[in-house]
Scaffold this motif. Sequence first.
Motif, PDB file in Angstrom:
ATOM      1  N   ASN A   2      -3.502   1.002  -0.754  1.00 39.17           N
ATOM      2  CA  ASN A   2      -2.611   0.196   0.173  1.00 39.17           C
ATOM      3  C   ASN A   2      -1.284   0.964   0.512  1.00 39.17           C
ATOM      4  OD1 ASN A   2      -1.087  -1.328   2.169  1.00 39.17           O
ATOM      5  ND2 ASN A   2      -0.965  -2.855   0.629  1.00 39.17           N
ATOM      6  N   CYS A   4       0.609   0.534   3.319  1.00 44.02           N
ATOM      7  CA  CYS A   4       1.364  -0.277   4.040  1.00 44.02           C
ATOM      8  C   CYS A   4       2.659  -0.927   3.102  1.00 44.02           C
ATOM      9  CB  CYS A   4       0.426  -1.511   4.486  1.00 44.02           C
ATOM     10  SG  CYS A   4       1.321  -2.775   5.597  1.00 44.02           S
ATOM     11  N   SER A   5       3.655  -1.210   3.967  1.00 46.43           N
ATOM     12  CA  SER A   5       4.709  -1.840   3.010  1.00 46.43           C
ATOM     13  C   SER A   5       4.669  -3.137   2.628  1.00 46.43           C
ATOM     14  CB  SER A   5       5.907  -1.548   3.791  1.00 46.43           C
ATOM     15  OG  SER A   5       6.116  -2.365   5.002  1.00 46.43           O
ATOM     16  N   HIS A  30       1.264  -3.372  -2.003  1.00 47.25           N
ATOM     17  CA  HIS A  30       1.774  -2.243  -1.403  1.00 47.25           C
ATOM     18  C   HIS A  30       1.816  -1.111  -2.718  1.00 47.25           C
ATOM     19  CE1 HIS A  30       4.331   1.300  -0.222  1.00 47.25           C
ATOM     20  NE2 HIS A  30       5.025   0.881  -1.383  1.00 47.25           N
TER      21      HIS A  30
END
Length: 81
Positions: A2, A4-5, A30
């Motif tokens: 992942n 993504c933040s 994250h």
Amino acid sequence: MNECSRRVEVHWIHPDTGEMVLQSTPDILHGASFALNSFVGHTFQVRELAAKKTGVCAGEDETCRVDHFTVNANQDQGEFI
């Protein structure tokens, strides 16, 4: 992995019915990795989850971002969002 933040969840999409079947329990943080056994041709949806403190997402207009991927024969398929 992942990248993504935010936290995300992964759903398998049934090819005949379109039913979404949650694969990631718990959600994927994250920077965390998530192993998934699948087959070429399977399609998945990756969905950003709202922040626990604020209840909003990082997308435009604070909406939760969604992406799709389909498993193929390539060896390097390890990152999403």
